[in-house]
Write a protein that holds these residues in place. Structure first.
Motif: not given
Ligand SMILES: CC(C)(COP(=O)(O)OP(=O)(O)OC[C@H]1O[C@@H](n2cnc3c(N)ncnc32)[C@H](O)[C@@H]1OP(=O)(O)O)[C@@H](O)C(=O)NCCC(=O)NCCS
Length: 330
Positions: A31-36, A151-162
């Motif tokens: 996950m750390t590859q996608f978001i901080e 849900l992974s297909r409708i999630t913004d993988t760069s969004d730290r909130a989700t």
């Protein structure tokens, strides 16, 4: 001439449970590859160690079919015994035809009634409530309820909130007739004034016009407040509606939204230590409508949930909507 009305079974019960777990494991380090973020932060705030995301060849349809076949096998019934199929999903990305109609055909039901419902993370309990009513009214003898999400297909993988929270999977239950009460009254409702708290950020036309995808957004703290206050109380009302005291429960399986929400509910419900609590979010993440049946399936497989056990379930999420009931484990 008076119209002949239908009459059904005295009671309904869950006859079998099944699940389908996507093959791709995404741990907190990935996950750390996608978001901080960090493994420590995610575990401390949610309890999640890893989640499952659908691999390229896995779809909300393939996961639904796998979970349904497992539930039919657990119940010991054939697809042709099913009179109605209900699929709860917010991530079947074709609005019509329903996923339920496709699943009903591919399973080999004999033209069962089929429809989808959109009740987000409360979807499994909404589906069970409908199945209970259909069986007791005589509209159906056996109903297949499926909660399925990618849900992974409708999630913004760069969004730290989700990005760290949402996951994929499917779970299913066969509901059929019973001579003894095996499902308590549903306690449910909605609060559309909080529709903005978890939603899709664009309509389809807006997505086409902007060239940006329509994805989930969430105001985490607002959800947290609602879940630990109003929903914890709804869980207590669900237990009351079934006429049970906390010490009469064997299992508590809330929607796997967040372990801190589960902890807060436990404090509110004052459940004794003898009650086993579902915490499959640790390895599967928050997979919305699929989370409760996936947890039940895993707990049955591990022996934590035994046939005849009394279990409180409650789902809650986007809408905002919620639904809970007490069920007997098949
Ligand atoms: C989502 C949730 C875990 C976020 O936790 P939070 O404490 O509300 O997070 P905040 O946005 O207030 O941020 C708190 C801190 O964490 C940091 N943070 C936010 N997102 C982060 C992330 N993904 N990784 C690491 N740190 C993060 C913030 O920068 C902030 O740091 P600061 O204190 O140094 O300023 C929490 O709100 C929650 O559990 N909500 C319920 C969500 C839920 O259950 N949804 C499912 C409903 S179906």
């Amino acid at each position: 001439m008076p119209i002949k009305a239908s009459t059904g079974a005295a009671y309904a019960r869950v006859e079998g449970i099944g699940a389908a777990i996507p093959s791709r494991v995404v741990d907190n380090h990935e996950m750390t590859q996608f978001i901080e973020t960090s493994d420590e932060w995610i575990q401390q705030r949610t309890g999640i160690v890893e989640r499952r995301w659908a691999a390229e060849d896995e779809t909300v349809e393939s996961l639904s079919l796998e979970a349904a076949r497992n539930a039919l096998a657990h119940a010991g019934v054939e697809a042709s015994d099913i009179d109605a199929v209900i699929v709860s999903t917010v991530s079947h990305l074709i609005q019509t035809p329903s996923l339920a109609a496709i699943v009903a055909a591919k399973l080999g039901t004999d033209g069962a009634a089929a429809f989808d419902i959109a009740a987000a993370c409360a979807g499994f309990s909404y589906g069970l409530a409908q199945a209970d009513s259909l069986v007791r009214s005589g509209a159906a003898r056996r109903v297949l309820v499926i909660g399925a999400e990618t849900l992974s297909r409708i999630t913004d993988t760069s969004d730290r909130a989700t990005a760290f929270l949402f996951a994929d999977g499917a779970g299913a239950a066969v509901v059929g007739p019973s001579d003894v009460p095996s499902m308590g009254p549903v306690v449910w409702g909605s609060d559309g004034d909080q529709a903005h708290v978890i939603n899709m950020n664009r309509t389809w036309p807006e997505a086409v016009e902007s060239g940006l995808p329509s994805q989930l957004t969430m105001q985490g703290q607002a959800v947290f407040r609602w879940a630990t206050g109003f929903i914890a109380d709804a869980a207590r009302r669900t237990l009351d509606a079934a006429g049970l005291a906390p010490e009469e429960l064997d299992l508590f399986v809330p929607h796997q939204a967040n372990n801190r929400i589960t902890d807060s509910m436990l404090r509110h419900l004052k459940l004794p230590d003898t009650v086993t609590v579902g915490r499959t979010i640790r390895h599967f993440g928050n997979n919305s409508a699929a989370s409760i049946p996936i947890a039940l399936d895993a707990m049955i497989a591990s022996g934590e949930a035994k046939s005849g056990d009394t279990c409180l379930i409650i789902g809650f999420g986007a809408g905002l909507v919620y639904a809970g009931q007490v069920i007997t484990i098949p």
